[in-house]
Enzyme design. Sequence first.
Site, PDB file in Angstrom:
ATOM      1  N   TRP A   9       0.851  -1.193   0.000  1.00  0.00           N
ATOM      2  CA  TRP A   9       0.000   0.000   0.000  1.00  0.00           C
ATOM      3  C   TRP A   9       0.889   1.247   0.000  1.00  0.00           C
ATOM      4  O   TRP A   9       1.862   1.321   0.751  1.00  0.00           O
ATOM      5  CB  TRP A   9      -0.898  -0.049   1.243  1.00  0.00           C
ATOM      6  CG  TRP A   9      -1.870   1.077   1.366  1.00  0.00           C
ATOM      7  CD1 TRP A   9      -2.667   1.594   0.388  1.00  0.00           C
ATOM      8  CD2 TRP A   9      -2.171   1.810   2.568  1.00  0.00           C
ATOM      9  NE1 TRP A   9      -3.450   2.612   0.900  1.00  0.00           N
ATOM     10  CE2 TRP A   9      -3.159   2.769   2.227  1.00  0.00           C
ATOM     11  CE3 TRP A   9      -1.707   1.754   3.881  1.00  0.00           C
ATOM     12  CZ2 TRP A   9      -3.698   3.655   3.160  1.00  0.00           C
ATOM     13  CZ3 TRP A   9      -2.239   2.635   4.811  1.00  0.00           C
ATOM     14  CH2 TRP A   9      -3.221   3.567   4.456  1.00  0.00           C
ATOM     15  N   ASP A  41      -1.095  -5.997   9.154  1.00  0.00           N
ATOM     16  CA  ASP A  41      -2.068  -4.987   8.744  1.00  0.00           C
ATOM     17  C   ASP A  41      -3.325  -5.715   8.275  1.00  0.00           C
ATOM     18  O   ASP A  41      -3.285  -6.436   7.280  1.00  0.00           O
ATOM     19  CB  ASP A  41      -1.479  -4.124   7.628  1.00  0.00           C
ATOM     20  CG  ASP A  41      -2.401  -2.971   7.234  1.00  0.00           C
ATOM     21  OD1 ASP A  41      -3.496  -2.842   7.814  1.00  0.00           O
ATOM     22  OD2 ASP A  41      -2.032  -2.199   6.330  1.00  0.00           O
ATOM     23  N   LYS A  94     -13.474  -0.633   5.658  1.00  0.00           N
ATOM     24  CA  LYS A  94     -14.038  -1.347   4.502  1.00  0.00           C
ATOM     25  C   LYS A  94     -15.095  -2.360   4.915  1.00  0.00           C
ATOM     26  O   LYS A  94     -16.184  -2.398   4.356  1.00  0.00           O
ATOM     27  CB  LYS A  94     -12.927  -2.069   3.721  1.00  0.00           C
ATOM     28  CG  LYS A  94     -12.023  -1.143   2.933  1.00  0.00           C
ATOM     29  CD  LYS A  94     -10.844  -0.750   3.757  1.00  0.00           C
ATOM     30  CE  LYS A  94      -9.864   0.115   2.961  1.00  0.00           C
ATOM     31  NZ  LYS A  94      -8.833   0.685   3.825  1.00  0.00           N
TER      32      LYS A  94
END
Length: 362
Positions: free
Chosen positions: A94, A175, A211
């Site tokens: 990311w 993560d 999300k």
Amino acid sequence: STQSTWGKPLVLDCVRKAELALAGKGDHEYAGISGVAGFNRAAQLLMFGSTLTQQEKVLTTQAISGTGALRLAAEFMVRFYPGAKTIYLPDPTWANHGPIMKDSGLEAKQYRYYQASNCGLDLSGLIEDLKSAPNGSIILLHSCAHNPTGVDPTENEWQQIAAVLKDKNHFAFMDSAYQGFASGDPTKDAYPVRLLAELGCDMLVCQSFAKNFGLYGERVGAVHIVCADAEEKKRVDSNMKILVRPMYSNPPIYGARIVEHILTNSELTKLWEKEVRGMADRISGARHALSSKLGSVGSQRDWQHILKQIGMFSYTGLSKPQCERLIAEHHIYLTLNGRISMAGVTQHNVDHIAQSIHEVTK
């Protein structure tokens, strides 16, 4: 972001129901420095399951969504980790991981992850790089739905990775931004986290609810640090509070209360599980639709990787010039590394997307 079939932002029914249940109740007083206690318990249970949670070795601190969790965890490692202040990131990762780590004071290096030749995982390169990193290195791992590639290790591959982490005494800095959203099953998506915790690896997890609950702007997240025992947990708790207090004092409460309400109400938990499965199925459906349309418009290329990859993004394998043509000639917007957001593929535009990709790749 989480979108409906028509590409409109989606608010989950379970969230709407929780909002109605909470409306006009509660106050707006500060949470403690560590956040909303009920949310922290619920978040930990979702991530680790009841067996590990009951051992009371995990210290949970509410954080300002995924980015805030990563930053807080990185600051913690800089100040308190006795090993080298270097973190190994997957190549690619990311885009915000590098700046977060560097701004916190960690040096960022890379380990091999993605194999362009088959748009899949470079397992041998990954294992080799983990083995050659100095013992006790900090290794960042995406627990599921790797962003940006959509390439995840299988459970068997995770076991191989875990064995090296344990053997090298590495610190797993995990993560988790898509639990439930990747496979549709929150327990399955937590497999790598629980595997490492059960093996007794040194680890922490940064958890986001942006999300999987569609709570992007509410900034709901947590940092979970797995401790050796109750004594260490107390010390870690104290040190996390020392970091939070001068940074933002205490976290926002509204989104955390929504998540807590959903995860402590069995009916709403079931509804959330159904809805998160629906989101994962919708992404999976978009993958199948795009892959099959590419075949039906006459593309001779192998698009199997679109089906194999998981989560919101897909690494298409398109080159930079091909991406530039898609944007300029076909008004299909994607990042120049070939990453497309599967949430943007709908039944109303998939024909155009497939035809356009075929045009620039034939």
